[in-house]
Each structure stands twice: as C-alpha cells, then as structure tokens.
Design an enzyme around this catalytic site. Structure first.
Site, PDB file in Angstrom:
ATOM      1  N   HIS A 189       0.816  -1.214   0.000  1.00 13.10           N
ATOM      2  CA  HIS A 189       0.000   0.000   0.000  1.00 13.10           C
ATOM      3  C   HIS A 189       0.852   1.268   0.000  1.00 13.10           C
ATOM      4  O   HIS A 189       0.428   2.305  -0.530  1.00 13.10           O
ATOM      5  CB  HIS A 189      -0.922   0.011   1.219  1.00 13.10           C
TER       6      HIS A 189
ATOM      7  N   PHE B 149      -1.192  -8.236   4.853  1.00 11.06           N
ATOM      8  CA  PHE B 149       0.168  -7.691   4.760  1.00 11.06           C
ATOM      9  C   PHE B 149       0.257  -6.329   4.075  1.00 11.06           C
ATOM     10  O   PHE B 149       1.241  -6.029   3.390  1.00 11.06           O
ATOM     11  CB  PHE B 149       1.095  -8.688   4.047  1.00 11.06           C
ATOM     12  N   CYS B 150      -0.758  -5.484   4.252  1.00 10.18           N
ATOM     13  CA  CYS B 150      -0.777  -4.162   3.605  1.00 10.18           C
ATOM     14  C   CYS B 150      -0.548  -4.276   2.100  1.00 10.18           C
ATOM     15  O   CYS B 150       0.066  -3.405   1.482  1.00 10.18           O
ATOM     16  CB  CYS B 150       0.257  -3.225   4.240  1.00 10.18           C
ATOM     17  N   ALA B 151      -1.061  -5.359   1.534  1.00 11.48           N
ATOM     18  CA  ALA B 151      -1.008  -5.577   0.084  1.00 11.48           C
ATOM     19  C   ALA B 151      -2.290  -6.305  -0.309  1.00 11.48           C
ATOM     20  O   ALA B 151      -2.258  -7.377  -0.912  1.00 11.48           O
ATOM     21  CB  ALA B 151       0.236  -6.380  -0.300  1.00 11.48           C
TER      22      ALA B 151
END
Length: 463
Positions: free
Chosen positions: A138, A387-389
């Site tokens: 992100h 995982f911020c993805a």
C-alpha cells in the site's frame, strides 16, 4: 575545526556477545525467552523480519556509544552540535555509498518507505502519469492518487517477470506525452519474489518515464545499486534494515525534489522568512533537495543507525548473507512441501528467485488462528493477514472472502494468509522449530482454545 565522528563511536565488535549458531550477524533479542500458554518458557523465534527486523547488535552498540555526544544538528556552535552535524552528514554519505548513488543524486532522510514515497508523490510535476502494478504494498500503491493532477494507471498482476516487463512496455507505449513515473517493488513483501527491476527500468526509460524502486524488502537481503539498476529513485526503511530508530531514505535524482514545494513547512527548510507590510509572511526555501525536504530537527539517531546498518551489511558481505538466507529458504520450503495441506503463495512460480519472505495458507485453518497458536504454544512469531497488500493477496487467494472464520479478524474474515520472514540474525533452528510446530498443529490441532478479541485471535483464559 574538524570533528572526527570516529572519536565517540565504539569499535564494531564492542560489547558483542556470542551469536547464535550459523547466524551471520548477531541481533538484539536473540536470547529473549517468552512464556507459553501450556506452561514454561522458550527462546523466542522471530520470523517476522519483513514487518520490522530486530536491531543488529552493531547498530545498537554504535548508537549507544554516540548517545552521550548527541546534540542539535545544523547551525549549532557547540562541540556536540558540530559533532552531531558531521555525523549526520557522514551518515548521508554512507547511505549514498551503500546505494551506489551517482554524483548528482541526493539522499533525503525520511521516516520510512511510506514517508519517502509520499514525499516523491508530493514532488511530482503537475499532470504526471504514474504506472504501478496492483501487486504493490500500500505504501507504493496509494500515494500517487494524492499527487497534483496525477493520472494513475494500475497494472494487473503479472504471472512472470517477462509478463511484467511486457505489460509496462505496452502501457507506456500508449501513454500521451508528459512526465511519467513507474513505481515498482524490488522484492514482494508477500511472496518474497524478486522483480525484474533492471528490465523494468529499461522499459521505463525507453518511453521517457522515470522509475522509483521500493526497496523496503530488497535492501535488507540483496545489494541495491542505483546506477547499476538504472533507477531514478530508491526508497527504503531503516526498521527493515536492522535499524529500528524511525528513519527512512529517499535517494536519487534531485531535480523534481528541488523544484517542488517543501514536503514540510518549517525550520531548516527555509533560507529566509520575512514579514510583509501587509502583515503576511514570505518564505524563501532552501534549494538543495535534502535541506528543502528535511524541515524540523533531523532524526540524527535514526540516520546514524541506518548508516551503521549499511556498514555492517556491506562489511559482512552480501554473498555470505545471501548464502545463509538461501539455506534457510531451502529448509523452509522442504518442510512446507512435506505438509500436503500447505499452499505456498506465488506470482512467478515455485522456481522464482526470492528473498527470505514466504506466505502460505493451510487447508482447514484460519490463518489468524494458526499464527496465534504458533505464538502461544510454541513461542514463534509470524505475521498473518493481508500484509498491507490487499489486492495482491486477494489475487493470490483467488477472490474475496465469503464466510467469517471461527477465530480471526472480523474485517478480513478468514480470507488471509500466514507470512514467515527471516534474515541475517536467524539461526536455522528457528526455521526448523517452525516447520515442526506447523506439522504438529496440522496433524493434531491446537492444544489450547482461542477466541477473537479486538479483531485478533488470542488464547482463551483457560483451555
């Protein structure tokens, strides 16, 4: 008068204690014991390096040796201020050397990779066309939409490195004239797979675009050379490079940064501030990219910690570090392959080169439940979630969540994964312990009960 920064700094082996077997560099926390819900304690196995790596012992020792000499940076007349200023600027030079910066490149200290990429986004010329794969973290995916009049093109997830290069080539070929920027990761924070950075840079430059490399997961594991990779900027975080003192780096071309409004308005970024007759205030900003965008009192401790980590990794030799990491990866992948219920997540296939980061799901298990059991019953720290993805993990898992898991985050439901990550301070025993624990959990189940609390899966008060 010249002040030597080496005067207060301890030798690299100062206060170093014996390192774990087969771990190339000692890190803090390697002997920490943690309690188990089943009783007793065990040495903690830190397998979440991709989120925040433990501090190198050398970084800690160097920072501790400098701390009594800490002073204000820039403009101070006192000895400690001048010493700290010299140390700060030498740290900048050390980072530039670590990254192979070109003579005209500048190094700007920031708070993190996220901060670095937001800084670059704020410095884009008006109307810049930005190209970014949906597979990015992100921090690399989101800042560009806030840029002034930027036009953002999100490219779909490729399934081979060649497909990534071809997709970028096609997108850039059809783009209208004007400033263009490509943002790409060096190594995925989800799969650990290495991206074809040099080829992507060549494609970008063929079409008159610039390219920024998100090296947050690459720099701790592989050498990063701006000139060799032919990228325009590199961004990374100190806390992933074994230097957890709140500093990051944006390094590369200076022109867009020099021409942009300061990222923060305040002291240090100004050359002159005057009050006009009408009562308003005018500011004349610094011209250099670093001074212009480093307003406020610099994080000299953080910058020095990053430089100390850069020195330690360089002196240890990346060949040695990569060899160690590949041994750990082989142990991990062989262990997971022996558990039929495990599915490893990958974009580029099982044979793709990767750093010490690997994500997977286990049939019949909510990933939050699995991570909680590994921690509470075995003293093993891993990461679970998206995982911020989020777009990448959803793509790899094949869709969107349908039903909530029995124990896990209500926001992400059961649609998440487990990530294992390691580095220079990881002994093989930690990986082997993880594989054994995972096999036991899959075969026999958890020996404790768990429930959801504040969006996390946690052990219940009693089994």
């Amino acid at each position: 008068m010249t002040f030597s920064v080496t005067t207060p700094v301890a030798p690299s082996d100062a206060a170093a204690s014996p390192e774990p077997a087969a771990a190339p560099l000692p890190v803090l926390g390697r002997d920490v014991s943690v309690p188990l819900v089943t009783g007793g304690e065990v040495t903690y196995a830190a397998l979440d390096y991709a989120a925040s790596a433990p501090a190198l012992q050398r970084v800690w020792d160097d920072v501790a040796a400098y701390a009594p000499y800490y002073g204000s940076v820039h403009r101070g007349a006192g000895y400690l201020s001048q010493l700290s200023t010299e140390l700060f600027e030498q740290s900048r030079a050390t980072v530039a050397g670590f990254l192979g910066c070109r003579p005209t490149d500048e190094v700007v200290f920031t708070r993190s990779t996220t901060d670095s990429l937001n800084l670059l986004a704020a410095a884009l010329p008006a109307g810049t066309q930005v190209f970014v794969f949906e597979t990015e973290h992100h921090a690399a995916l989101l800042p560009w939409q806030r840029a002034r009049d930027a036009q953002v093109t999100f490219l779909p997830a490729p399934h081979t490195p060649e497909q990534a290069v071809a997709a970028l080539d096609v997108a850039l070929h059809g783009a209208p004239k004007g400033p263009k920027l490509v943002c790409v990761t060096g190594a995925s924070n989800v799969t650990g797979e290495l991206w074809p950075v040099r080829r992507l840079a060549a494609a970008a430059h063929r079409h008159g675009a610039r390219i920024v490399l998100d090296a947050a997961q690459l720099a701790p594991h592989r050498p990063v050379d701006i000139a060799e990779l032919d990228v325009d900027w590199v961004a990374f975080s100190g806390h992933k490079l074994y230097a957890p003192f709140g500093a990051g780096v944006l390094a590369g071309r200076a022109d867009w940064l020099r021409d942009a409004e300061p990222y923060l308005a305040g002291g240090g970024a100004t050359r002159s501030v005057v009050r006009r007759p009408d009562g308003q205030v005018d500011a004349e900003w610094q011209q250099g990219a670093a001074a212009r965008h480093e307003a406020g009192s610099p994080n000299v401790i953080g910058a020095y910690a990053v430089a100390a980590a850069c020195k330690a990794l360089t002196e240890a030799g990346f060949d040695r570090l990569v060899e160690h990491e590949e041994r750990l990866l082989a142990l991990l992948r062989d262990g997971l392959a022996a558990i039929p219920e495990v599915r490893v997540l990958s974009l580029f296939g099982a044979d793709a080169d990767r750093v010490g980061v690997l994500s997977f799901v286990v049939q019949g298990w909510n990933s939050s439940h699995l991570a909680a059991a590994l921690s509470a019953e075995y003293g093993i720290g891993v990461r679970d979630g998206l995982f911020c993805a989020h777009p990448l993990v959803r793509h790899l898992l094949g869709g969107e969540p349908e039903d909530p898991g029995a124990c896990g985050s209500p926001e992400e439901l059961s649609f998440n994964a487990v990530r294992v990550s390691f580095g220079v301070g990881t002994p093989p025993e930690h990986v082997l312990r993880f594989v054994r624990a995972l096999g036991t959990l899959v075969r026999e189940g958890a020996s404790w009960t768990y429930h959801t609390e504040n969006g996390r899966c946690v052990p219940s008060p009693s089994a």
